[in-house]
Write an enzyme that holds these catalytic residues in place. Structure first.
Site, PDB file in Angstrom:
ATOM      1  N   HIS A 199      -0.358  -7.099   2.912  1.00 17.83           N
ATOM      2  CA  HIS A 199       0.397  -5.697   2.501  1.00 17.83           C
ATOM      3  C   HIS A 199       0.010  -4.514   3.664  1.00 17.83           C
ATOM      4  O   HIS A 199       0.279  -3.618   3.444  1.00 17.83           O
ATOM      5  CB  HIS A 199      -0.247  -5.539   1.094  1.00 17.83           C
TER       6      HIS A 199
HETATM    7  C1  UD1 Z   1      -3.154   1.003  -0.852  1.00 16.39           C
HETATM    8  C2  UD1 Z   1      -4.222   1.603  -0.009  1.00 16.39           C
HETATM    9  C3  UD1 Z   1      -4.876   0.299   0.715  1.00 16.39           C
HETATM   10  C4  UD1 Z   1      -5.063  -0.781  -0.175  1.00 16.39           C
HETATM   11  C5  UD1 Z   1      -4.081  -1.174  -1.059  1.00 16.39           C
HETATM   12  C6  UD1 Z   1      -4.689  -2.385  -2.117  1.00 16.39           C
HETATM   13  C7  UD1 Z   1      -4.116   3.683   1.047  1.00 16.39           C
HETATM   14  C8  UD1 Z   1      -3.385   4.322   2.042  1.00 16.39           C
HETATM   15  N1  UD1 Z   1      -3.499   2.320   0.917  1.00 16.39           N
HETATM   16  O1  UD1 Z   1      -2.003   0.515  -0.007  1.00 16.39           O
HETATM   17  O2  UD1 Z   1      -5.854   0.572   1.374  1.00 16.39           O
HETATM   18  O3  UD1 Z   1      -5.615  -1.964   0.739  1.00 16.39           O
HETATM   19  O4  UD1 Z   1      -3.491  -0.233  -1.565  1.00 16.39           O
HETATM   20  O5  UD1 Z   1      -3.525  -2.932  -2.676  1.00 16.39           O
HETATM   21  O6  UD1 Z   1      -4.393   4.146   0.129  1.00 16.39           O
HETATM   22  N2  UD1 Z   1       3.923   0.199  -4.987  1.00 16.39           N
HETATM   23  C9  UD1 Z   1       4.723  -0.037  -6.349  1.00 16.39           C
HETATM   24  N3  UD1 Z   1       4.258  -0.441  -7.358  1.00 16.39           N
HETATM   25  C10 UD1 Z   1       2.732  -0.467  -7.372  1.00 16.39           C
HETATM   26  C11 UD1 Z   1       1.927  -0.076  -6.435  1.00 16.39           C
HETATM   27  C12 UD1 Z   1       2.609   0.384  -5.342  1.00 16.39           C
HETATM   28  O7  UD1 Z   1       5.993  -0.240  -6.243  1.00 16.39           O
HETATM   29  O8  UD1 Z   1       2.127  -0.807  -8.508  1.00 16.39           O
HETATM   30  C13 UD1 Z   1       4.665   0.528  -4.179  1.00 16.39           C
HETATM   31  C14 UD1 Z   1       4.543   2.111  -3.709  1.00 16.39           C
HETATM   32  O9  UD1 Z   1       5.499   3.014  -4.587  1.00 16.39           O
HETATM   33  C15 UD1 Z   1       4.789   2.246  -2.261  1.00 16.39           C
HETATM   34  C16 UD1 Z   1       4.154   0.936  -1.553  1.00 16.39           C
HETATM   35  O10 UD1 Z   1       4.136   0.319  -2.784  1.00 16.39           O
HETATM   36  O11 UD1 Z   1       6.220   2.571  -1.942  1.00 16.39           O
HETATM   37  C17 UD1 Z   1       2.899   1.271  -1.205  1.00 16.39           C
HETATM   38  O12 UD1 Z   1       2.071   1.650  -2.096  1.00 16.39           O
HETATM   39  P1  UD1 Z   1       0.649   2.718  -1.698  1.00 16.39           P
HETATM   40  O13 UD1 Z   1      -0.368   2.781  -2.979  1.00 16.39           O
HETATM   41  O14 UD1 Z   1       0.990   3.938  -1.188  1.00 16.39           O
HETATM   42  O15 UD1 Z   1      -0.147   1.848  -0.588  1.00 16.39           O
HETATM   43  P2  UD1 Z   1      -0.481   0.353  -0.640  1.00 16.39           P
HETATM   44  O16 UD1 Z   1       0.111  -0.433   0.598  1.00 16.39           O
HETATM   45  O17 UD1 Z   1      -0.331  -0.246  -1.844  1.00 16.39           O
HETATM   46  N1  UDP Z   2      -5.761  -9.821  -6.406  1.00 15.08           N
HETATM   47  C1  UDP Z   2      -5.128  -9.787  -7.591  1.00 15.08           C
HETATM   48  N2  UDP Z   2      -3.806 -10.482  -7.750  1.00 15.08           N
HETATM   49  C2  UDP Z   2      -3.063 -10.406  -6.715  1.00 15.08           C
HETATM   50  C3  UDP Z   2      -3.690 -10.168  -5.213  1.00 15.08           C
HETATM   51  C4  UDP Z   2      -4.718  -9.754  -5.327  1.00 15.08           C
HETATM   52  O1  UDP Z   2      -5.702  -9.919  -8.706  1.00 15.08           O
HETATM   53  O2  UDP Z   2      -1.843 -11.171  -6.798  1.00 15.08           O
HETATM   54  C5  UDP Z   2      -7.112  -8.984  -6.310  1.00 15.08           C
HETATM   55  C6  UDP Z   2      -8.082  -9.664  -5.298  1.00 15.08           C
HETATM   56  O3  UDP Z   2      -8.799 -10.679  -6.146  1.00 15.08           O
HETATM   57  C7  UDP Z   2      -8.980  -8.506  -5.216  1.00 15.08           C
HETATM   58  C8  UDP Z   2      -8.154  -7.494  -5.084  1.00 15.08           C
HETATM   59  O4  UDP Z   2      -6.902  -7.865  -5.996  1.00 15.08           O
HETATM   60  O5  UDP Z   2      -9.932  -8.592  -5.959  1.00 15.08           O
HETATM   61  C9  UDP Z   2      -7.810  -7.146  -3.627  1.00 15.08           C
HETATM   62  O6  UDP Z   2      -6.751  -6.098  -3.609  1.00 15.08           O
HETATM   63  P1  UDP Z   2      -5.860  -5.991  -2.365  1.00 15.08           P
HETATM   64  O7  UDP Z   2      -5.680  -7.117  -1.387  1.00 15.08           O
HETATM   65  O8  UDP Z   2      -4.426  -5.642  -2.729  1.00 15.08           O
HETATM   66  O9  UDP Z   2      -6.697  -4.646  -1.702  1.00 15.08           O
HETATM   67  P2  UDP Z   2      -7.581  -4.616  -0.515  1.00 15.08           P
HETATM   68  O10 UDP Z   2      -9.101  -5.256  -0.897  1.00 15.08           O
HETATM   69  O11 UDP Z   2      -7.128  -5.232   0.613  1.00 15.08           O
HETATM   70  O12 UDP Z   2      -7.822  -3.110  -0.324  1.00 15.08           O
END
Ligand code: UD1
Ligand code: UDP
Length: 347
Positions: A199
């Site tokens: 991601h």
């Molecule tokens: C965010 C964090 C990242 C973390 C990740 C965990 C920042 C800058 N980034 O990245 O550090 O590793 O979360 O997963 O804070 N979206 C959906 N549904 C959801 C969530 C997100 O559709 O439930 C979409 C949002 O609308 C957006 C995109 O996914 O368009 C990215 O979401 P965003 O929370 O901005 O960044 P992540 O890539 O999730």
């Molecule tokens: N995770 C989960 N379901 C998924 C993918 C990840 O429960 O489909 C959990 C994973 O075990 C970990 C956390 O989500 O505890 C990590 O989240 P993510 O990789 O989105 O974020 P990051 O750690 O990179 O910020």
């Protein structure tokens, strides 16, 4: 009872808060604020259910948008809540925009900040998370560092005075899941597969890079299960990238299901921060599709390998990767208990 505000919003933060929330409620009045950064049921509500997290007291609904829009709106709404709730401290987790907004809102009005997972550095400032970590650490009053390396990083930035080494909170969540989840794990039958998650913007936002990753995942010697993050899913569809036969893309799964998938897989292929740690704890060889990592202890241990997916040898590198026998405890244990004891003394 002193009041603390736990500010969360993204998937990994639900995982990090769960064990701590249970502890601190013994001695603090905890109020949970969910910024809404992640909002799909399988990115948010599922985690509250699996981990028996109390429902948030406030849900701000601030998902999506650019960094400035997201962080700015959170800042405005969090300031209002801090002024009305008047907590003794706030607790923020990790390195997302939710973390940064919480810390900044509190710092401006003089509320104590506790940062969990302090001191992580990738030394790559093009990662939004690196900016969030540095700013949050420098604003925080209490820094809970998960590893010796994190303590070293904080000392190098003259932040050693407020730092406590606690171990990594995700250890406690994982232990909780392993106890709860035992039955499910034993009952399921799995094929031989690799587990993948991607991601990071620098991997998935550029269609060419995303296509390369999908091609690599589709060309391995066994099936790949890929619970896809909504960010990655959007980009896959937008760019009409089609996975190969061996690559099984599924919706994101809940925490218990993901732990089950990790426990049963051959290897983990990822760019996630948290999953690099969980792979190590669960004794799974991990291949991290990034040029560097903030969890460099896992790489030094030999259990995690950084992979350049543009390299000609990438398939062989993945297929032939073997972890060593030794796997020292890098992330501690009973972490939430340690944090709770420090919080009782310092807040
Ligand atoms: C965010 C964090 C990242 C973390 C990740 C965990 C920042 C800058 N980034 O990245 O550090 O590793 O979360 O997963 O804070 N979206 C959906 N549904 C959801 C969530 C997100 O559709 O439930 C979409 C949002 O609308 C957006 C995109 O996914 O368009 C990215 O979401 P965003 O929370 O901005 O960044 P992540 O890539 O999730
Ligand atoms: N995770 C989960 N379901 C998924 C993918 C990840 O429960 O489909 C959990 C994973 O075990 C970990 C956390 O989500 O505890 C990590 O989240 P993510 O990789 O989105 O974020 P990051 O750690 O990179 O910020």
């Amino acid at each position: 009872m002193k009041k603390v505000l736990s500010i969360i919003g993204a998937r990994p933060q639900f995982v990090k808060l769960a064990p701590l929330s249970k502890k601190i409620r013994q001695n603090f009045h905890e109020v949970i604020i969910h910024t809404g950064q992640h909002f799909d049921e399988n990115m948010s509500a599922t985690f509250f259910k699996d981990l028996e997290l109390p429902n948030p007291d406030f849900f701000l609904g601030l998902g999506g948008g650019s960094h400035a829009q997201q962080t700015g709106q959170m800042l405005i709404e969090l300031e209002k809540l801090l002024l009305s709730e008047k907590p003794a401290a706030i607790i923020v987790f990790g390195d997302t925009n939710t973390t940064l907004a919480g810390a900044l809102a509190a710092a401006k009005i003089g509320v104590k900040i506790v940062h969990i997972e302090a001191g992580l550095r990738s030394f790559n400032r093009s990662m939004p998370e690196e900016i969030n970590r540095i700013v949050t650490d420098h604003l925080s009053d209490l820094l809970f560092a998960p590893t010796e390396q994190a303590v070293k990083n904080l000392r190098n930035e003259n932040l050693g005075g407020n730092t406590h080494i606690t171990g990594d909170i995700m250890v406690d969540t994982l232990n909780y899941a392993l106890k709860k989840n035992r039955e499910l794990v034993n009952n399921q039958q799995y094929d031989d597969y690799y587990l993948a998650t991607f991601h990071r913007p620098y991997n998935v936002d550029d269609p060419q890079k995303l296509k390369t990753i999908v091609n690599v995942l589709s060309s391995l010697d066994r099936k790949v299960i890929f619970p896809i993050h909504p960010r990655t899913n959007k980009l896959l569809k937008q760019n009409e990238i089609v996975p190969g036969y061996n690559l099984k893309i599924i919706n994101p799964v809940g925490y218990f299901e993901f732990i089950t998938l990790m426990r049963n897989c051959r290897k983990i292929l990822t760019d996630s921060g948290g999953i690099q740690k969980e792979a190590y704890i669960l004794e799974k060889p991990c291949l991290t599709f990034r040029p560097e990592t903030e969890w460099k202890e896992t790489v030094e241990s030999g259990w995690n390998k950084l992979v350049d997916y543009n390299s000609e040898d990438v398939i062989d590198e993945i297929v032939n990767f073997r972890a060593p026998v030794d796997r020292p405890n890098l992330f501690g244990m009973n972490v939430s208990e340690k944090m709770y004891e420090i919080l009782k003394e310092k807040i």
